[in-house]
Design an enzyme around this catalytic site. Structure first.
Site, short mmCIF file in Angstrom:
data_model
loop_
_atom_site.label_atom_id
_atom_site.label_comp_id
_atom_site.label_asym_id
_atom_site.label_seq_id
_atom_site.Cartn_x
_atom_site.Cartn_y
_atom_site.Cartn_z
N PHE A 238 0.70 -0.96 -0.38
CA PHE A 238 -0.12 -0.17 -0.22
C PHE A 238 0.36 0.98 0.05
O PHE A 238 0.06 2.23 0.14
CB PHE A 238 -1.10 -0.32 0.91
CG PHE A 238 -1.60 -1.07 1.39
CD1 PHE A 238 -3.43 -2.07 0.12
CD2 PHE A 238 -1.05 -2.02 2.61
CE1 PHE A 238 -3.20 -3.01 0.25
CE2 PHE A 238 -1.99 -3.40 2.63
CZ PHE A 238 -2.99 -4.01 1.15
N ALA A 508 -0.36 -2.80 -14.45
CA ALA A 508 -1.82 -3.41 -15.49
C ALA A 508 -1.25 -2.72 -16.89
O ALA A 508 -0.92 -3.23 -17.83
CB ALA A 508 -2.79 -3.57 -15.13
N ARG A 625 -9.77 -0.65 -20.16
CA ARG A 625 -10.81 -2.17 -20.08
C ARG A 625 -10.28 -3.42 -18.64
O ARG A 625 -9.46 -2.82 -18.18
CB ARG A 625 -9.64 -3.31 -20.89
CG ARG A 625 -9.76 -4.26 -21.17
CD ARG A 625 -8.45 -4.96 -22.63
NE ARG A 625 -9.47 -4.72 -23.48
CZ ARG A 625 -8.88 -5.33 -24.45
NH1 ARG A 625 -8.02 -5.54 -25.11
NH2 ARG A 625 -9.52 -5.06 -26.28
N GLU A 702 -6.47 2.42 -7.44
CA GLU A 702 -6.58 2.91 -6.27
C GLU A 702 -7.36 3.93 -6.73
O GLU A 702 -8.36 4.62 -5.81
CB GLU A 702 -5.61 3.79 -6.09
CG GLU A 702 -4.57 3.54 -5.88
CD GLU A 702 -3.19 4.11 -6.23
OE1 GLU A 702 -2.43 4.82 -5.36
OE2 GLU A 702 -2.40 4.72 -7.47
#
Lengths: 735, 161
Positions: A238, A508, A625, A702
């Site tokens: 985190f 990602a 996406r 987030e």
């Protein structure tokens, strides 16, 4: 074969995690390991007058104690935003000065954990104590303004916000405060250092193996090629496992000095001092509007804490420059140096607490105008990025409002505060917008198809629990037309292709683009081999006519005419075939890129006890996406719950006299537990974004923690008529 | 001076007897992780506040960080490593995967052992009660909804478990 992208497939590392086979950094079996326990300062300001290790050194099993009196030279690293950055610009054990409570002042090394722990307790320290600066409000005269923090804009002005606010017909002016918070991942930071000659291997719980390698090498003054960092599993982070903190170099110097591997695992108490925190904030918002509810001015300014020796800014004004169409806009932030550790990034640094202020203020404006809060937001909907005046790469926030409102049943809400009841409980409904900027970092990957048809794709990234390993396997599998089970994603080792830190919801998009590119490139190599080979059924077939599925390459609409990857590799006598790809973010600035969402919350407040229980949370999100619906949902849901903690529970309390943290444990620092959490329904809006990157991903790690705090505060106002502008919203504030 | 002379100790973990010579200050958790090498059981706080170290002792769930190894001779200690039988996962492990009842995986062994212990205690059917019974196990990734769904599924599958 069916494509897997977007589907809710199970995590590829699930089995290792549910069986206990997954090895985290402190669990790597190493021969002849010694245990290190860090000794920390018990004062917040002053210096060490005497430090006596003689009793500790004679304690059974002790290998040695290192303090500032005998530590080797370590080179301080800048904090945050630089390659190989440290969490704090303070190399450990280099002098006797104490800047904050819990600062590393020594390390005890012994053959067992118990003996090292006991030895650390035997080190006697005499201090020269000075009065620490501990209260941000009292020290506000020391605040200094920040123009920019690393590459992030802080000071900004568009139009004349102050003049327009002064003459606005409807005004909201309020101050919101948020406390110090600690990340508290379940795995305490762990590191194990092993030297072989001049080469150092570190098994470290880090969100950024390459940053750790760079920083550690520079701190030790050795070439970074001599340092290898591994992190295969990490028990949450985190933000607090991004920078380099004292324990890693201390393990490295101890292992070098005592010529054996040294492991240091922080205690939970040390997690409240040695590894950063989210700064407290005091934020002032001024909104000016027309009676029709059009914003004419927005001013967002305030202060956060930094340490005496570093400058770290909790950039809470970011969303105010992003969210609403307002012609006059000004943001400004200052920091107040205190005798506390350097704050660091914590999930949605700035945006989480910043949206609490902004989205609470918007709710206050909606009440003042007697407008539905959704309607107010729609009237000020930003069709272009308000500060930069460029279009969005994609934005489906209106759709998020509509879908979440419908699923939540917003139309059943009666607007008047205190108007909804269930028996003796007050019921409240609140909403807020969510927004997080899209980040894209350079990343590289290699994809390799083996003679047996198995596939390995590699990138030196990290899997912090976000689902990285799973979505990278999916991207590769879909590109090559093989089942996910045939693909292994290898990561967490600086011997692999360079990848960014797992931060900014950017993995990602960044690593995904690299993996996608590498898989595409290796596929093209196999296709090229087949096309040129008279023995291949695909001889001479042009590339656009070729498709991949069922572990085969074949002619489109004629799957019989083709062959397996194995056949191609076997005929060419290849053990494997591979390709790499370097993905760089596009530098073009023609689009603004953000993930958006909307949170809707229902609370039940006990009017006599002030207890707030959440009964329902519904959210809709548009993040480009979605690669895996299951892991993405968990990301948003988990972030939402962390936001619930910030709204209702979490607060680090410092004794103002000594600067010591009072509640440095998980019994008194209240994290949300299972019983605190209501049903959470998360919906995704399909978005096709062709501007962000080839895989259309904006990031989901987030955005879920933005807006949720305000949605809860707004619901509490609706239930009780009490506007709480100070987190956490504990029962005492409602009585 | 604290006496740290080693003691001989016999610990039965997952059906296997382990002869250990250990410092009497070693917690059950550290004996499992650092002496026997069963690192599936996790240390999150070392104070009994997070539940990551949950194991079963004679079928009952306990925080292994909050107790000393020397107190557990002649007991049956069960850890996460014992649940799967070869390739076949325990239904609770399979349900945690299916419902994504974890992210980073660090609290997961403790959650699963706690859930298995809860089933043995007589698992309530109500979500709210299950949540209460599982609130000694903190998950900072906050996979709580998936954890409850996983427990509900196994409870309904095996009412007599």
């Amino acid at each position: 074969m069916n494509k897997t992208i977007g589907k809710p497939i199970n995590r590829v590392d699930g089995r290792l995690k549910v069986t206990g086979e997954a090895k985290y950094s402190g669990e790597i079996p190493l021969e002849n390991i010694a245990y290190g326990v860090i000794i920390t300062s018990t004062i917040a300001r002053g210096r060490i007058k005497h430090i006596n290790t003689s009793v500790a050194e004679k304690s059974p099993g002790v290998i040695g104690i290192i303090t500032h009196l005998d530590a080797p030279k370590l080179y301080a690293r800048p904090n945050f935003g630089h390659e190989g950055a440290a969490g704090e610009k303070l190399a450990p054990l280099q002098n006797s000065t104490i800047y904050y409570s819990g600062q590393a002042i020594g390390v005890a090394i012994a053959d067992t954990l118990e003996r090292a722990t006991y030895a650390a307790s035997l080190v006697k320290v005499d201090y020269v104590v000075e009065t620490p600066l501990t209260e941000m409000g009292k020290e506000r005269d020391r605040a200094y303004p920040i123009e920019k923090f690393v590459e992030f804009t802080v000071e900004f002005a568009l139009g004349d916000a102050d003049a327009e606010f002064a003459k606005a017909e409807v005004k909201i002016e309020a101050t919101y405060t948020t406390p110090t918070e600690h990340h508290n991942p379940m795995e305490p930071h762990a590191t194990a250092a092993v030297w072989e000659g001049e080469n150092l291997t570190v098994y470290d719980s880090t969100q950024y193996i390459f940053g750790m390698r760079e920083g550690l090498a520079k701190m030790l003054g050795i070439p970074h090629a001599n340092v290898r960092v591994l992190c295969k599993f990490i028990g949450g982070s985190f933000g607090c496992k991004y920078g380099l903190w004292a324990h890693t170099p201390l393990a490295a110097i101890a292992a070098r000095q005592f010529r054996r591997p040294v492991k240091i695992v922080l205690t939970r108490e040390q997690m409240f001092g040695l590894v950063g925190h989210r700064s407290e904030t005091e934020q002032q918002i001024k909104l000016g509007a027309t009676p029709e509810g059009r914003l004419t001015a927005l001013i967002h300014q305030g202060i956060s804490q930094t340490s005496i020796f570093d400058e770290f800014v909790e950039t809470f004004t970011t969303t105010s420059r992003t969210m609403y169409a307002v012609p006059n806009l000004r943001t400004a932030q200052s920091v107040v140096p205190l005798n506390k550790g350097t704050p660091t990034i914590m999930r949605a640094p700035g945006e989480s607490v910043g949206t609490f202020a902004l989205e609470s203020a918007m709710d206050e404006l909606a009440w003042a105008l007697k407008l539905d809060p959704i309607e107010l937001r729609l009237r000020n909907y930003a069709e272009v990025h308000p500060a930069r005046q460029v279009p969005w790469s994609s934005k489906s926030l209106k759709e998020c409002y509509a879908l979440a409102a419908e699923k939540f049943g917003w139309s059943r809400r009666t607007p008047e505060p205190g108007s909804m009841r269930d028996d003796r409980y007050l019921i409240g409904m609140g909403m807020a917008s969510a927004c997080f900027p899209m980040e894209h970092f350079p990343a590289s990957a290699i994809a390799r198809i083996f003679a047996d048809g198995s596939v390995v794709v590699q990138s030196g990234s990290q899997e912090i629990g976000t689902g990285t390993a799973t979505v990278m396997a999916q991207l590769t599998a879909d590109m090559l037309g093989v089942p996910v089970e045939k693909v292994r994603f290898e990561f967490g080792d600086t011997e692999l292709a360079r990848s960014p830190g797992t931060v900014g919801s950017g993995t990602a998009a960044s690593v995904g683009t690299a993996v996608h590119g590498a898989a595409k490139a290796v596929r093209a190599k196999v296709v090229a081999l087949a096309q040129k080979d008279p023995n291949s059924p695909l001889y001479g077939v042009p590339e656009p006519d070729i498709e991949t599925s069922q572990e085969r390459i074949f002619v489109k609409n004629n799957s019989a005419k083709g062959e397996t990857y194995q056949a191609v590799l076997a005929r060419h006598n290849l053990e494997y075939i591979d390709a790499n790809f370097d993905a760089k973010p596009e530098e073009e600035e023609e689009f603004a890129k953000c993930s958006f969402g909307a949170h809707f919350v229902e609370v039940r407040v006990d009017p006599e006890l002030g207890e707030v229980r959440l009964t329902r949370v519904v959210g809709a999100f548009a993040a480009g996406r979605i690669l895996n619906e299951k892991t993405a949902r968990s990301q948003i849901s988990g972030a939402t719950i962390m936001g619930i903690g910030m709204a209702l529970h979490e607060e680090t309390i410092t004794d103002p006299h000594t600067g010591r943290i009072v509640n440095d444990n998980l019994a008194e620092y209240h994290l949300p537990v299972n019983a605190d959490i209501p049903p959470i329904d998360i919906y995704f809006i399909d978005e096709v974004d062709t501007h962000v990157n080839p895989i259309g991903v904006k990031g989901a790690g987030e955005v879920g923690i933005t807006g949720i705090i305000a949605a809860i505060a707004n619901a509490i106002y609706h239930a009780t008529g009490k506007r709480i502008r100070d987190l956490p919203i504990t029962p005492d504030k409602l009585l | 001076m604290v006496n740290s002379d080693n003691l001989n100790l016999l610990l039965k973990v997952n059906g296997t007897q382990h002869t250990l010579q250990i410092d009497p200050r070693v917690t059950l958790l550290d004996a499992l992780r650092e002496k026997i090498g069963l690192t599936g059981t996790k240390k999150g706080c070392d104070r009994g506040q997070c539940g990551a170290c949950t194991v079963l002792v004679d079928g009952r769930r306990i925080n292994s960080c909050l107790t000393l190894a020397v107190m557990y001779q002649e007991t049956e200690i069960t850890t996460i490593e014992e649940l799967a039988k070869g390739d076949e996962l325990h239904p609770m492990q399979a349900a945690f995967i299916k419902h994504d009842g974890f992210q980073c995986g660090y609290c997961t062994p403790g959650q699963i052992m706690s859930a298995v212990g809860l089933l043995a205690e007589g698992c309530p059917s109500d979500d709210a009660e299950i949540k209460e019974c599982m609130s000694g196990n903190i998950c900072r990734c906050s996979a709580y909804p998936g954890i409850v769904a996983a427990i509900q599924e196994v409870r309904q599958m095996q009412p007599n478990l």
